[in-house]
Design a protein around this motif. Structure first.
Motif, PDB file in Angstrom:
ATOM      1  N   CYS A 169     -31.792 -12.968 -87.028  1.00 26.05           N
ATOM      2  CA  CYS A 169     -30.870 -11.835 -86.722  1.00 26.05           C
ATOM      3  C   CYS A 169     -30.476 -11.872 -85.274  1.00 26.05           C
ATOM      4  CB  CYS A 169     -31.914 -10.591 -86.783  1.00 26.05           C
ATOM      5  SG  CYS A 169     -30.799  -9.019 -86.447  1.00 26.05           S
ATOM      6  N   ARG A 170     -29.280 -11.432 -85.161  1.00 22.77           N
ATOM      7  CA  ARG A 170     -28.631 -11.409 -83.694  1.00 22.77           C
ATOM      8  C   ARG A 170     -29.773 -10.821 -82.769  1.00 22.77           C
ATOM      9  NH1 ARG A 170     -24.216 -13.738 -83.284  1.00 22.77           N
ATOM     10  NH2 ARG A 170     -22.727 -13.588 -85.207  1.00 22.77           N
ATOM     11  N   CYS A 171     -30.823  -9.992 -83.019  1.00 20.20           N
ATOM     12  CA  CYS A 171     -31.552  -9.532 -81.840  1.00 20.20           C
ATOM     13  C   CYS A 171     -32.730 -10.556 -81.731  1.00 20.20           C
ATOM     14  CB  CYS A 171     -32.486  -8.216 -82.519  1.00 20.20           C
ATOM     15  SG  CYS A 171     -33.484  -8.351 -83.736  1.00 20.20           S
ATOM     16  N   THR A 172     -32.704 -11.594 -82.363  1.00 23.12           N
ATOM     17  CA  THR A 172     -33.630 -12.991 -82.115  1.00 23.12           C
ATOM     18  C   THR A 172     -34.891 -13.110 -83.263  1.00 23.12           C
ATOM     19  OG1 THR A 172     -34.989 -12.081 -80.436  1.00 23.12           O
ATOM     20  CG2 THR A 172     -32.981 -12.894 -79.562  1.00 23.12           C
ATOM     21  N   HIS A 173     -35.035 -11.876 -83.821  1.00 23.57           N
ATOM     22  CA  HIS A 173     -36.221 -11.861 -84.868  1.00 23.57           C
ATOM     23  C   HIS A 173     -35.844 -13.099 -85.917  1.00 23.57           C
ATOM     24  CE1 HIS A 173     -39.389 -10.215 -87.065  1.00 23.57           C
ATOM     25  NE2 HIS A 173     -38.833 -10.071 -88.062  1.00 23.57           N
TER      26      HIS A 173
ATOM     27  N   LEU B  98     -25.856 -11.062 -78.440  1.00 27.64           N
ATOM     28  CA  LEU B  98     -25.102 -10.152 -79.213  1.00 27.64           C
ATOM     29  C   LEU B  98     -25.948  -9.179 -80.257  1.00 27.64           C
ATOM     30  CD1 LEU B  98     -22.112 -12.845 -80.241  1.00 27.64           C
ATOM     31  CD2 LEU B  98     -22.019 -11.161 -78.586  1.00 27.64           C
ATOM     32  N   ALA B  99     -27.058  -8.907 -79.785  1.00 36.10           N
ATOM     33  CA  ALA B  99     -27.802  -8.154 -80.521  1.00 36.10           C
ATOM     34  C   ALA B  99     -27.167  -6.818 -80.734  1.00 36.10           C
ATOM     35  CB  ALA B  99     -29.210  -7.875 -79.743  1.00 36.10           C
ATOM     36  N   GLY B 100     -27.228  -6.220 -81.815  1.00 34.30           N
ATOM     37  CA  GLY B 100     -26.685  -4.824 -81.994  1.00 34.30           C
ATOM     38  C   GLY B 100     -25.216  -4.995 -82.323  1.00 34.30           C
ATOM     39  N   THR B 101     -24.493  -6.063 -82.206  1.00 39.01           N
ATOM     40  CA  THR B 101     -23.401  -6.444 -82.564  1.00 39.01           C
ATOM     41  C   THR B 101     -22.887  -6.879 -84.073  1.00 39.01           C
ATOM     42  OG1 THR B 101     -23.060  -6.738 -80.286  1.00 39.01           O
ATOM     43  CG2 THR B 101     -21.287  -7.460 -81.696  1.00 39.01           C
ATOM     44  N   TYR B 102     -22.212  -6.313 -84.411  1.00 42.44           N
ATOM     45  CA  TYR B 102     -21.730  -6.974 -86.038  1.00 42.44           C
ATOM     46  C   TYR B 102     -20.163  -7.568 -85.554  1.00 42.44           C
ATOM     47  CZ  TYR B 102     -25.385  -4.774 -89.077  1.00 42.44           C
ATOM     48  OH  TYR B 102     -26.571  -4.558 -89.431  1.00 42.44           O
TER      49      TYR B 102
END
Length: 137
Positions: free
Chosen positions: A79-83, A122-126
């Motif tokens: 995921c963009r949050c790095t998970h 870009l965490a939280g960005t679509y």
């Protein structure tokens, strides 16, 4: 072995075909280990497995994934949050269906993660599927 035979064997060059560059072959043979056999693709839409939409356990995202296929043909989603996690329900066939043809070659998995924005910046960005969506009049 005579001196003439020794001289002759030293001057014999391996045959090459047009467009065959020995330097490029050497570079490909000496690529870092983490780039060989690890493939990635981005997948902007949701991924559904057995009727259930995949969701990031850390941030709740439901689309915009980095899909990673490693040497053992195991599929990981990031995921963009790095998970990032292993998704055992996905196979190499599923990966190939998402990846399609072509793509950019990167020197390492870390470079892919950084250059595609899956490093947390870009965490939280679509990002939109169509860059000029909403720009048409």
């Amino acid at each position: 072995m005579t001196t003439e035979e020794l001289h002759h064997s030293r001057t014999t060059l391996p045959e090459t075909t047009p467009g065959d560059d020995p330097l490029l072959r050497l570079q490909e043979a000496n690529e870092p280990d983490d780039s060989i056999g690890t493939y990635t693709t981005t997948h902007p839409g949701p991924i559904t497995i057995t009727g259930i939409t995949v969701m990031c356990a850390k941030c709740g995202a439901r689309r915009d994934w980095l899909v990673i296929c490693d040497r053992r043909n195991q599929i990981f989603l990031r995921c963009r949050c790095t998970h990032e996690w292993h998704e055992p329900e996905l196979t190499r066939v599923d990966f190939e269906a998402m990846a399609g043809e072509g793509g950019q070659k990167y020197p390492s998995l870390d470079a892919v993660i950084r250059d595609t924005g899956y490093d947390g910046t870009l965490a939280g960005t679509y990002l939109p599927d169509d860059w000029d969506a909403g720009m048409r009049g």
